[in-house]
Design a protein around this motif. Structure first.
Motif, mmCIF file in Angstrom:
data_model
loop_
_atom_site.group_PDB
_atom_site.id
_atom_site.type_symbol
_atom_site.label_atom_id
_atom_site.label_comp_id
_atom_site.label_asym_id
_atom_site.label_seq_id
_atom_site.Cartn_x
_atom_site.Cartn_y
_atom_site.Cartn_z
ATOM 1 N N VAL A 35 0.835 -1.208 0.000
ATOM 2 C CA VAL A 35 0.000 0.000 0.000
ATOM 3 C C VAL A 35 0.873 1.263 0.000
ATOM 4 N N GLN A 36 1.798 1.303 -0.944
ATOM 5 C CA GLN A 36 2.709 2.435 -1.044
ATOM 6 C C GLN A 36 3.191 2.550 -2.481
ATOM 7 N N LEU A 37 3.024 3.736 -3.058
ATOM 8 C CA LEU A 37 3.519 3.961 -4.411
ATOM 9 C C LEU A 37 5.039 4.083 -4.406
ATOM 10 N N SER A 38 5.650 3.652 -5.496
ATOM 11 C CA SER A 38 7.081 3.859 -5.651
ATOM 12 C C SER A 38 7.366 5.343 -5.813
ATOM 13 N N ARG A 39 8.591 5.734 -5.551
ATOM 14 C CA ARG A 39 8.974 7.133 -5.704
ATOM 15 C C ARG A 39 8.760 7.589 -7.140
ATOM 16 N N GLN A 40 9.080 6.706 -8.103
ATOM 17 C CA GLN A 40 8.896 7.057 -9.518
ATOM 18 C C GLN A 40 7.434 7.298 -9.856
ATOM 19 N N ASN A 41 6.526 6.461 -9.307
ATOM 20 C CA ASN A 41 5.117 6.635 -9.613
ATOM 21 C C ASN A 41 4.516 7.845 -8.913
ATOM 22 N N ILE A 42 5.045 8.193 -7.743
ATOM 23 C CA ILE A 42 4.599 9.427 -7.092
ATOM 24 C C ILE A 42 4.974 10.624 -7.959
ATOM 25 N N GLN A 43 6.203 10.626 -8.451
ATOM 26 C CA GLN A 43 6.644 11.734 -9.299
ATOM 27 C C GLN A 43 5.834 11.779 -10.589
ATOM 28 N N SER A 44 5.641 10.612 -11.220
ATOM 29 C CA SER A 44 4.857 10.570 -12.452
ATOM 30 C C SER A 44 3.430 11.066 -12.212
ATOM 31 N N GLY A 45 2.860 10.663 -11.076
ATOM 32 C CA GLY A 45 1.505 11.090 -10.747
ATOM 33 C C GLY A 45 1.403 12.584 -10.537
ATOM 34 N N ASN A 120 -0.961 8.950 -1.107
ATOM 35 C CA ASN A 120 0.461 9.092 -1.448
ATOM 36 C C ASN A 120 0.707 10.281 -2.361
ATOM 37 N N ILE A 121 -0.228 10.523 -3.283
ATOM 38 C CA ILE A 121 -0.097 11.648 -4.210
ATOM 39 C C ILE A 121 -0.712 12.918 -3.634
ATOM 40 N N MET A 122 -1.899 12.805 -3.044
ATOM 41 C CA MET A 122 -2.595 13.996 -2.542
ATOM 42 C C MET A 122 -1.798 14.739 -1.476
ATOM 43 N N GLU A 123 -1.075 14.004 -0.613
ATOM 44 C CA GLU A 123 -0.346 14.664 0.459
ATOM 45 C C GLU A 123 0.784 15.544 -0.071
ATOM 46 N N HIS A 124 1.199 15.315 -1.328
ATOM 47 C CA HIS A 124 2.213 16.172 -1.945
ATOM 48 C C HIS A 124 1.580 17.337 -2.698
ATOM 49 N N ILE A 125 0.252 17.390 -2.717
ATOM 50 C CA ILE A 125 -0.468 18.471 -3.394
ATOM 51 C C ILE A 125 -1.129 19.395 -2.379
ATOM 52 N N ILE A 126 -1.833 18.830 -1.390
ATOM 53 C CA ILE A 126 -2.573 19.657 -0.427
ATOM 54 C C ILE A 126 -2.119 19.425 1.011
ATOM 55 N N GLY A 127 -1.021 18.693 1.205
ATOM 56 C CA GLY A 127 -0.472 18.547 2.542
ATOM 57 C C GLY A 127 -0.825 17.224 3.209
ATOM 58 N N SER A 341 -10.212 11.580 -30.556
ATOM 59 C CA SER A 341 -9.741 10.288 -30.046
ATOM 60 C C SER A 341 -8.225 10.201 -30.001
ATOM 61 N N SER A 342 -7.533 11.198 -30.569
ATOM 62 C CA SER A 342 -6.073 11.120 -30.642
ATOM 63 C C SER A 342 -5.443 11.748 -29.406
ATOM 64 N N PHE A 343 -5.283 10.948 -28.377
ATOM 65 C CA PHE A 343 -4.605 11.429 -27.193
ATOM 66 C C PHE A 343 -3.781 10.296 -26.597
ATOM 67 N N ASN A 344 -2.779 10.674 -25.848
ATOM 68 C CA ASN A 344 -1.821 9.717 -25.304
ATOM 69 C C ASN A 344 -2.456 8.945 -24.150
ATOM 70 N N GLN A 345 -2.404 7.625 -24.206
ATOM 71 C CA GLN A 345 -2.926 6.793 -23.131
ATOM 72 C C GLN A 345 -1.861 5.812 -22.644
ATOM 73 N N GLU A 346 -0.622 6.230 -22.640
ATOM 74 C CA GLU A 346 0.439 5.341 -22.194
ATOM 75 C C GLU A 346 0.254 4.961 -20.728
ATOM 76 N N VAL A 347 0.620 3.742 -20.391
ATOM 77 C CA VAL A 347 0.600 3.280 -19.019
ATOM 78 C C VAL A 347 1.997 3.419 -18.444
ATOM 79 N N VAL A 348 2.124 4.141 -17.360
ATOM 80 C CA VAL A 348 3.413 4.338 -16.723
ATOM 81 C C VAL A 348 3.583 3.295 -15.626
ATOM 82 N N GLU A 349 4.575 2.449 -15.750
ATOM 83 C CA GLU A 349 4.876 1.434 -14.740
ATOM 84 C C GLU A 349 6.367 1.521 -14.435
ATOM 85 N N LYS A 350 6.691 2.055 -13.286
ATOM 86 C CA LYS A 350 8.098 2.229 -12.918
ATOM 87 C C LYS A 350 8.354 1.598 -11.563
#
Length: 350
Positions: A35-45, A120-127, A341-350
């Motif tokens: 129940v913890q995002l990797s540092r890379q996924n936090i940054q990507s998020g 994990n992501i929200m706490e870096h946005i609103i505390g 319909s032309s937009f990027n939908q890449e999946v980020v897995e780090k």
């Protein structure tokens, strides 16, 4: 600042089509287990959120909890849809309603109500320990041919940085075929209350969203079951048509920083207190009221107050989505030369 001089913040409107697209982040099983995002996924998020105004995390919620809540939501929907207390979003013609999620203890799954990966992501946005003060759902009724107006959920005058975030939980696959949400990426930045068509709704003026569509048209992404989306409440969006025979249900939980002092309150049956006390990574006890005895949560309409004003009676920005009908003037329709319909939908897995 010198006395008598008021600083004006210029609106940022790109002169060319911005490079906006969705990069999905798929949660790895290891991250789900601890129940913890990797540092890379936090940054990507965070990069995704600040660029687009939203970020989508796939595989963030277990299907067991999803199915448990969805089954009860469908039962409640069949029971409540004809109640006079149903809350219609943008009038009955939109066939889009808000319904309170089940508040009984057995349905208060932490990974739905207080998802740690989202935190994990929200706490870096609103505390740290973001404050949960509103819980709802958005349901597009079956066989719906109409749509919502382009709108923002931040009805009041808002600050120029993220304050209110909504975590949306997807109880089933959602796409353009069953009422997937239309998102206007990047509209959390550079726009304000003056771009709304009236002081009591979040509807966007046509002469504002039309030039925006010319440089960055809206998208309607496919989002799989078990995903969650963290969205800045300022970001424009719209509910879309659902021609299927099944209601499209998305849960929504609104968070804000504790310093903001949200005056919204959630009501729970008294036996739910023990469950909420275990959610130590968020602040919800300060916004919760516990009811002794019988409590029909479906008949409880929670007030929306996104201001720092204690009472809705003192706030001039109470939304009135129940009045008025949506017309073609309230939404954008692509021309034959536009390709949404032309937009990027890449999946980020780090």
């Amino acid at each position: 600042m010198f006395p008598g001089i008021q600083r004006s913040i210029p609106r940022y409107i790109p002169k060319s089509k911005p490079s906006l697209g969705i990069n999905r982040i798929r949660i790895l099983e290891k991250e789900r287990t601890i129940v913890q995002l990797s540092r890379q996924n936090i940054q990507s998020g965070l990069e995704e959120f600040h660029r687009n105004g939203l970020v989508i995390l796939e595989n963030a919620v277990g299907h067991g909890a999803i199915d448990h809540v969805r089954q009860r939501m469908l039962e409640d929907f069949r029971k409540h849809r004809n109640s006079p207390n149903v809350h219609w979003n943008q009038g009955k013609c939109s066939r889009n309603i808000s319904q309170t999620p089940p508040l009984l203890s057995e349905y208060l799954h932490e990974e739905i109500w207080a998802n740690r990966l989202a935190v994990n992501i929200m706490e870096h946005i609103i505390g740290p320990k973001p404050q949960l003060s509103f819980a709802t759902s958005n349901i597009v009724l079956p066989r719906t041919e109409d749509r919502q107006a382009v709108h923002s959920d931040y009805y009041c005058n808002h600050l120029n940085f993220p304050v209110f975030l909504e975590v949306c939980i997807y109880l089933h696959d959602v796409d353009s075929r069953n009422g997937g949400t239309e998102f206007w990426l990047g509209t959390h930045d550079g726009y304000s209350k003056k771009d709304h068509s009236s002081p009591t709704t979040g509807w966007i003026k046509r002469d504002i969203f039309t030039p925006r569509a010319a440089i960055s048209p809206p998208i309607q992404p496919d989002i799989p079951k078990g995903s969650l989306c963290i969205r800045d409440l300022r970001c424009w969006h719209a509910g879309r048509e659902n021609p299927t025979d099944v209601p499209r249900i998305i849960l929504g939980f609104i968070y804000s920083p504790r310093w903001f002092g949200s005056h919204m309150r959630m009501r729970f049956p008294s036996e739910a207190r023990k469950c909420l006390e275990t959610w130590e990574h968020i602040d919800c006890l300060n916004t919760a009221e516990f009811v002794e005895g019988k409590f029909d949560y479906l008949e409880f309409n929670q007030d929306i107050n996104l201001t720092q004003t204690p009472s809705d009676l003192d706030a001039p920005y109470v939304p009135k989505h129940g009045s008025g009908n949506v017309t073609p003037e309230d939404y954008w329709t692509p021309s034959t030369n536009d390709d949404c319909s032309s937009f990027n939908q890449e999946v980020v897995e780090k």
